[in-house]
Design a protein around this motif. Sequence first.
Motif, PDB file in Angstrom:
ATOM      1  N   SER A  32       0.867  -1.219  -0.012  1.00 25.65           N
ATOM      2  CA  SER A  32       0.045   0.241  -0.143  1.00 25.65           C
ATOM      3  C   SER A  32       0.894   1.198  -0.081  1.00 25.65           C
ATOM      4  O   SER A  32       0.469   2.345  -0.615  1.00 25.65           O
ATOM      5  N   ALA A  33       1.950   1.153   0.765  1.00 23.84           N
ATOM      6  CA  ALA A  33       2.886   2.525   0.723  1.00 23.84           C
ATOM      7  C   ALA A  33       3.417   2.751  -0.478  1.00 23.84           C
ATOM      8  O   ALA A  33       3.505   4.111  -0.987  1.00 23.84           O
ATOM      9  N   PHE A  34       4.011   1.629  -1.203  1.00 18.45           N
ATOM     10  CA  PHE A  34       4.401   1.714  -2.456  1.00 18.45           C
ATOM     11  C   PHE A  34       3.578   2.334  -3.728  1.00 18.45           C
ATOM     12  O   PHE A  34       3.812   3.121  -4.140  1.00 18.45           O
ATOM     13  N   ILE A  35       2.234   1.818  -3.519  1.00 19.97           N
ATOM     14  CA  ILE A  35       1.296   2.540  -4.476  1.00 19.97           C
ATOM     15  C   ILE A  35       0.897   3.627  -4.000  1.00 19.97           C
ATOM     16  O   ILE A  35       1.005   4.738  -5.021  1.00 19.97           O
ATOM     17  N   ILE A  36       0.915   3.982  -3.089  1.00 23.19           N
ATOM     18  CA  ILE A  36       0.652   5.525  -2.719  1.00 23.19           C
ATOM     19  C   ILE A  36       1.778   6.454  -2.931  1.00 23.19           C
ATOM     20  O   ILE A  36       1.411   7.402  -3.630  1.00 23.19           O
ATOM     21  N   LEU A  37       2.864   6.177  -2.742  1.00 27.98           N
ATOM     22  CA  LEU A  37       4.044   6.999  -3.176  1.00 27.98           C
ATOM     23  C   LEU A  37       4.053   7.010  -4.622  1.00 27.98           C
ATOM     24  O   LEU A  37       4.182   8.016  -5.329  1.00 27.98           O
ATOM     25  N   TYR A  38       3.936   5.722  -5.275  1.00 32.45           N
ATOM     26  CA  TYR A  38       4.012   5.909  -6.713  1.00 32.45           C
ATOM     27  C   TYR A  38       2.940   6.808  -7.357  1.00 32.45           C
ATOM     28  O   TYR A  38       3.167   7.604  -8.185  1.00 32.45           O
ATOM     29  N   GLU A  39       1.618   6.704  -6.675  1.00 31.94           N
ATOM     30  CA  GLU A  39       0.477   7.419  -7.371  1.00 31.94           C
ATOM     31  C   GLU A  39       0.605   8.753  -6.967  1.00 31.94           C
ATOM     32  O   GLU A  39       0.267   9.775  -7.648  1.00 31.94           O
ATOM     33  N   LEU A  40       1.487   9.220  -5.768  1.00 30.13           N
ATOM     34  CA  LEU A  40       1.544  10.558  -5.495  1.00 30.13           C
ATOM     35  C   LEU A  40       2.399  11.310  -6.429  1.00 30.13           C
ATOM     36  O   LEU A  40       2.311  12.398  -6.984  1.00 30.13           O
ATOM     37  N   LYS A  57      12.294  12.349  -1.072  1.00 29.02           N
ATOM     38  CA  LYS A  57      13.757  11.689  -1.199  1.00 29.02           C
ATOM     39  C   LYS A  57      13.302  10.182  -1.370  1.00 29.02           C
ATOM     40  O   LYS A  57      13.961   9.416  -2.123  1.00 29.02           O
ATOM     41  N   LEU A  58      12.249   9.474  -0.797  1.00 26.96           N
ATOM     42  CA  LEU A  58      11.834   8.143  -0.823  1.00 26.96           C
ATOM     43  C   LEU A  58      11.232   7.880  -2.056  1.00 26.96           C
ATOM     44  O   LEU A  58      11.767   6.947  -2.684  1.00 26.96           O
ATOM     45  N   VAL A  59      10.536   8.841  -2.783  1.00 28.10           N
ATOM     46  CA  VAL A  59      10.214   8.424  -4.127  1.00 28.10           C
ATOM     47  C   VAL A  59      11.153   8.486  -5.012  1.00 28.10           C
ATOM     48  O   VAL A  59      11.260   7.468  -5.797  1.00 28.10           O
ATOM     49  N   GLU A  60      12.276   9.478  -5.102  1.00 30.37           N
ATOM     50  CA  GLU A  60      13.285   9.409  -5.810  1.00 30.37           C
ATOM     51  C   GLU A  60      13.949   8.289  -5.649  1.00 30.37           C
ATOM     52  O   GLU A  60      14.635   7.568  -6.581  1.00 30.37           O
ATOM     53  N   GLU A  61      14.281   7.606  -4.396  1.00 31.85           N
ATOM     54  CA  GLU A  61      15.277   6.429  -4.263  1.00 31.85           C
ATOM     55  C   GLU A  61      14.467   5.190  -4.363  1.00 31.85           C
ATOM     56  O   GLU A  61      15.102   4.253  -5.087  1.00 31.85           O
ATOM     57  N   LYS A  62      13.035   5.120  -4.440  1.00 35.06           N
ATOM     58  CA  LYS A  62      12.363   3.633  -4.094  1.00 35.06           C
ATOM     59  C   LYS A  62      11.437   3.526  -5.398  1.00 35.06           C
ATOM     60  O   LYS A  62      11.073   2.641  -5.702  1.00 35.06           O
ATOM     61  N   ILE A  63      10.807   4.743  -5.754  1.00 35.33           N
ATOM     62  CA  ILE A  63       9.396   4.616  -6.746  1.00 35.33           C
ATOM     63  C   ILE A  63      10.338   4.990  -8.208  1.00 35.33           C
ATOM     64  O   ILE A  63       9.894   4.222  -9.189  1.00 35.33           O
TER      65      ILE A  63
END
Length: 144
Positions: free
Chosen positions: A34-42, A98-104
């Motif tokens: 869910s966190a992955f999806i939220i960050l991806y969609e954001l 930063k999390l999005v840049e590193e993980k998404i």
Amino acid sequence: MGDNNEKLKEFNRLNRKFEGLYHVVARREGLSDSAFIILYELWDQGDGCLQKDICDAASISKQTIHSAMRKLEQAGCLYMKPGKGRQMQIFLTDEGRKLVEEKILPVSRKEAEAFGELEEEECAEMLRIIEKYLEHLDKKIKEL
């Protein structure tokens, strides 16, 4: 009919495999699905999108998304502001970006690379057929 049944089984197997790829990536990156999806969609929809937009795009319940958003908020990755009515707008914090840049973003780039390896006609046909199947399936499920 038997041949179509086997094709449906194969389609369902491939769909589970597709979903499983994202589950593996999320876990590898230390995120819940869910966190992955939220960050991806954001990242995809941009700051200020609504919780409803994320739920609709991900086809995940409001309760599941809300719970994961609260955890991301507590971790300092996002914050929410009231929008129109009872709707909440969602924004990434600097830590969230930063999390999005590193993980998404690395995952998104690999998706684009994989999609780019298909011919343009293949992409269009795949999207057309999946959309058609989903329309038929939606109608059939509403008949239940």
